[in-house]
Design a protein around this motif. Structure first.
Motif, short mmCIF file in Angstrom:
data_model
loop_
_atom_site.label_atom_id
_atom_site.label_comp_id
_atom_site.label_asym_id
_atom_site.label_seq_id
_atom_site.Cartn_x
_atom_site.Cartn_y
_atom_site.Cartn_z
N GLY A 1 0.73 -1.17 -0.02
CA GLY A 1 -0.03 0.02 -0.01
C GLY A 1 0.84 1.07 0.01
N LEU A 2 2.14 1.15 -0.43
CA LEU A 2 3.06 2.47 -0.38
C LEU A 2 3.23 2.73 -1.79
N MET A 3 3.25 4.22 -1.74
CA MET A 3 3.64 4.67 -3.18
C MET A 3 5.26 4.36 -3.70
N THR A 4 5.52 4.19 -4.76
CA THR A 4 6.79 3.77 -5.27
C THR A 4 6.96 4.47 -6.61
N PHE A 5 8.16 4.49 -6.87
CA PHE A 5 8.71 5.35 -8.03
C PHE A 5 9.94 4.79 -8.10
N MET A 6 10.17 4.23 -9.63
CA MET A 6 11.45 3.47 -10.00
C MET A 6 11.60 3.84 -11.32
N PRO A 7 12.40 5.02 -11.64
CA PRO A 7 12.65 5.42 -13.13
C PRO A 7 13.38 4.52 -14.04
N ASP B 1 20.16 -7.77 -32.13
CA ASP B 1 20.76 -9.09 -32.38
C ASP B 1 21.11 -9.08 -33.64
N ALA B 2 22.38 -8.91 -34.32
CA ALA B 2 22.69 -8.81 -35.73
C ALA B 2 22.50 -10.32 -36.22
N ARG B 3 22.84 -11.30 -35.36
CA ARG B 3 22.71 -12.49 -35.77
C ARG B 3 21.14 -13.05 -36.11
N LYS B 4 20.43 -12.69 -35.24
CA LYS B 4 18.96 -12.92 -35.43
C LYS B 4 18.08 -11.90 -36.24
N HIS B 5 18.77 -10.92 -36.62
CA HIS B 5 18.19 -9.70 -36.95
C HIS B 5 16.89 -9.44 -36.30
N VAL B 6 17.09 -9.29 -34.96
CA VAL B 6 15.90 -8.86 -34.22
C VAL B 6 16.17 -7.83 -33.17
N LEU B 7 15.35 -6.93 -33.30
CA LEU B 7 15.30 -5.70 -32.19
C LEU B 7 14.56 -5.79 -30.80
N THR B 8 15.14 -5.84 -29.97
CA THR B 8 14.60 -6.11 -28.45
C THR B 8 14.64 -4.82 -27.79
N ILE B 9 13.68 -4.40 -27.11
CA ILE B 9 13.53 -3.16 -26.07
C ILE B 9 13.46 -3.83 -24.69
N ARG B 10 14.42 -3.36 -24.03
CA ARG B 10 14.55 -3.69 -22.35
C ARG B 10 14.53 -2.48 -21.64
N LYS B 11 14.06 -2.65 -20.47
CA LYS B 11 13.92 -1.31 -19.42
C LYS B 11 14.87 -1.76 -18.29
N PHE B 12 15.70 -0.81 -17.96
CA PHE B 12 16.65 -1.04 -16.80
C PHE B 12 16.44 0.08 -15.89
N PRO B 13 16.45 -0.41 -14.63
CA PRO B 13 16.11 0.89 -13.58
C PRO B 13 17.43 2.02 -13.79
N LEU B 14 17.15 3.31 -14.00
CA LEU B 14 18.00 4.33 -14.11
C LEU B 14 18.76 4.40 -12.65
N PHE B 15 18.48 4.26 -11.57
CA PHE B 15 19.30 4.40 -10.30
C PHE B 15 19.37 2.81 -9.90
N HIS B 16 20.71 2.04 -10.15
CA HIS B 16 20.37 0.71 -9.81
C HIS B 16 20.82 0.54 -8.20
N GLY B 17 20.16 -0.03 -7.58
CA GLY B 17 19.89 -0.32 -6.20
C GLY B 17 19.10 0.70 -5.38
#
Length: 90
Positions: free
Chosen positions: A24-30, A38-54
């Motif tokens: 029930g707490l508000m959180t924010f994780m940019p 991937d040049a071998r598979k010719h696939v574009l993937t989009i991933r999201k990583f935390p802006l502030f690790h930890g």
């Protein structure tokens, strides 16, 4: 409501944010959006990583919420000064 910066276990930012939201707490994780081609598979993937690790931002309304934040199993600490949690300015 005041915002605090909580430190989390390694690579547990998403789990910590979800766990705190379930409590029930508000959180924010940019996140940073990264396109990986991937040049071998010719696939574009989009991933999201935390802006502030930890770290995860937590919006708390009182001292009782700070105690709940300390009891979360993914939270390792709260940034502060002399043992007292510091609010994020702004």
């Amino acid at each position: 409501m005041h915002w605090y910066l909580a430190t989390v276990k390694p690579q547990s930012e998403k789990l910590a944010a979800a766990h705190l939201a379930a409590e029930g707490l508000m959180t924010f994780m940019p996140v940073a959006r990264v396109e990986i081609f991937d040049a071998r598979k010719h696939v574009l993937t989009i991933r999201k990583f935390p802006l502030f690790h930890g770290y995860v931002f937590a919006g708390l309304s009182g001292d009782a919420d700070v105690g709940a934040l300390h009891q979360s199993r993914f939270i390792t600490g709260i940034l502060g000064n002399n043992g007292k949690p510091s609010r994020v300015p702004g």
